[in-house]
Design a protein around this motif. Structure first.
Motif, short mmCIF file in Angstrom:
data_model
loop_
_atom_site.label_atom_id
_atom_site.label_comp_id
_atom_site.label_asym_id
_atom_site.label_seq_id
_atom_site.Cartn_x
_atom_site.Cartn_y
_atom_site.Cartn_z
N LEU A 38 0.82 -1.21 0.00
CA LEU A 38 0.00 0.00 0.00
C LEU A 38 0.85 1.26 0.00
N ILE A 39 1.95 1.23 0.73
CA ILE A 39 2.84 2.39 0.76
C ILE A 39 3.47 2.60 -0.61
N ALA A 40 3.87 1.50 -1.25
CA ALA A 40 4.44 1.62 -2.61
C ALA A 40 3.40 2.17 -3.58
N ALA A 41 2.15 1.73 -3.45
CA ALA A 41 1.09 2.26 -4.31
C ALA A 41 0.83 3.73 -4.01
N SER A 42 0.96 4.12 -2.75
CA SER A 42 0.78 5.53 -2.38
C SER A 42 1.87 6.39 -3.00
N VAL A 43 3.09 5.90 -3.00
CA VAL A 43 4.20 6.63 -3.63
C VAL A 43 3.93 6.80 -5.12
N ALA A 44 3.53 5.72 -5.77
CA ALA A 44 3.26 5.78 -7.20
C ALA A 44 2.10 6.73 -7.50
N GLY A 45 1.06 6.66 -6.68
CA GLY A 45 -0.08 7.55 -6.87
C GLY A 45 0.28 9.01 -6.66
N ALA A 46 1.09 9.29 -5.65
CA ALA A 46 1.48 10.67 -5.37
C ALA A 46 2.37 11.22 -6.48
N GLU A 47 3.22 10.39 -7.05
CA GLU A 47 4.06 10.85 -8.16
C GLU A 47 3.22 11.11 -9.41
N TYR A 48 2.18 10.33 -9.59
CA TYR A 48 1.32 10.52 -10.76
C TYR A 48 0.42 11.74 -10.58
N ASP A 49 -0.27 11.81 -9.44
CA ASP A 49 -1.18 12.92 -9.16
C ASP A 49 -1.19 13.14 -7.65
N ILE A 50 -0.74 14.27 -7.20
CA ILE A 50 -0.58 14.54 -5.76
C ILE A 50 -1.92 14.48 -5.02
N GLU A 51 -3.01 14.77 -5.70
CA GLU A 51 -4.31 14.74 -5.03
C GLU A 51 -4.76 13.32 -4.68
N SER A 52 -4.07 12.32 -5.20
CA SER A 52 -4.42 10.94 -4.87
C SER A 52 -4.09 10.61 -3.42
N ILE A 53 -3.29 11.44 -2.75
CA ILE A 53 -2.95 11.15 -1.35
C ILE A 53 -4.16 11.26 -0.44
N MET A 54 -5.21 11.94 -0.89
CA MET A 54 -6.42 12.01 -0.06
C MET A 54 -7.03 10.62 0.10
N PHE A 55 -7.00 9.81 -0.94
CA PHE A 55 -7.52 8.45 -0.86
C PHE A 55 -6.48 7.48 -0.31
N SER A 56 -5.28 7.51 -0.90
CA SER A 56 -4.26 6.54 -0.50
C SER A 56 -3.80 6.76 0.94
N GLY A 57 -3.75 8.01 1.38
CA GLY A 57 -3.37 8.29 2.77
C GLY A 57 -4.36 7.71 3.76
N THR A 58 -5.63 7.81 3.43
CA THR A 58 -6.66 7.25 4.29
C THR A 58 -6.56 5.72 4.35
N VAL A 59 -6.37 5.11 3.19
CA VAL A 59 -6.30 3.65 3.13
C VAL A 59 -5.08 3.14 3.88
#
Length: 145
Positions: A38-59
């Motif tokens: 999940l942390i690796a997916a959060s890193v990838a999501g944040a690099e792609y679109d920073i606003e994805s941390i709202m979802f990935s951070g919660t998860v």
């Protein structure tokens, strides 16, 4: 005949050496790997679109809380702190964005750098947790003898 309680046993030498494998918590080990993914997916999501941390951070915060609970019940302090660190990291990012009054464009690089740092530290914490789990398993096995 005088019995010496400290004398080694001579009856069954097989009882002295255990062939059992140490018990490990499959839940804890699998959740550690899941949390790292999940942390690796959060890193990838944040690099792609920073606003994805709202979802990935919660998860990954919820996953960290579950990891902390499993580790607490198992007695693995490193894994418990690893799980709670995800909650602390998410709070840190939210406070940092709000205090600095960053919009998504301003927060992109600093937050991504912090997330990369947390991901690298997470690998070390997960390795320490797995190592401590092996030591706990050996201690539990030694206590059965």
């Amino acid at each position: 005949m005088v019995l010496n309680p400290y004398a080694p046993t001579t009856d069954l030498p097989g009882l002295c050496v255990s062939d059992e494998k140490p018990p490990r918590s499959k839940w804890l080990l699998s959740w550690l790997l899941w949390h790292l993914a999940l942390i690796a997916a959060s890193v990838a999501g944040a690099e792609y679109d920073i606003e994805s941390i709202m979802f990935s951070g919660t998860v990954f915060t919820l996953s960290g809380i579950v990891l902390a609970i499993i580790a607490f019940r198992r007695g693995n302090r490193i894994a418990m702190l690893f799980g709670l660190s995800s909650l602390a990291f998410a709070i840190l990012i939210v406070v940092l964005i709000n205090v600095m009054a960053w919009n998504p464009r301003d927060a992109d690089r600093p937050v991504c750098i912090l997330i990369w740092g947390y991901a690298l530290a997470s690998v070390a914490l997960a390795w320490g947790s797995i190592r401590q789990e092996g030591l706990l398993a050996k201690a539990i096995l030694a206590g059965k003898e």
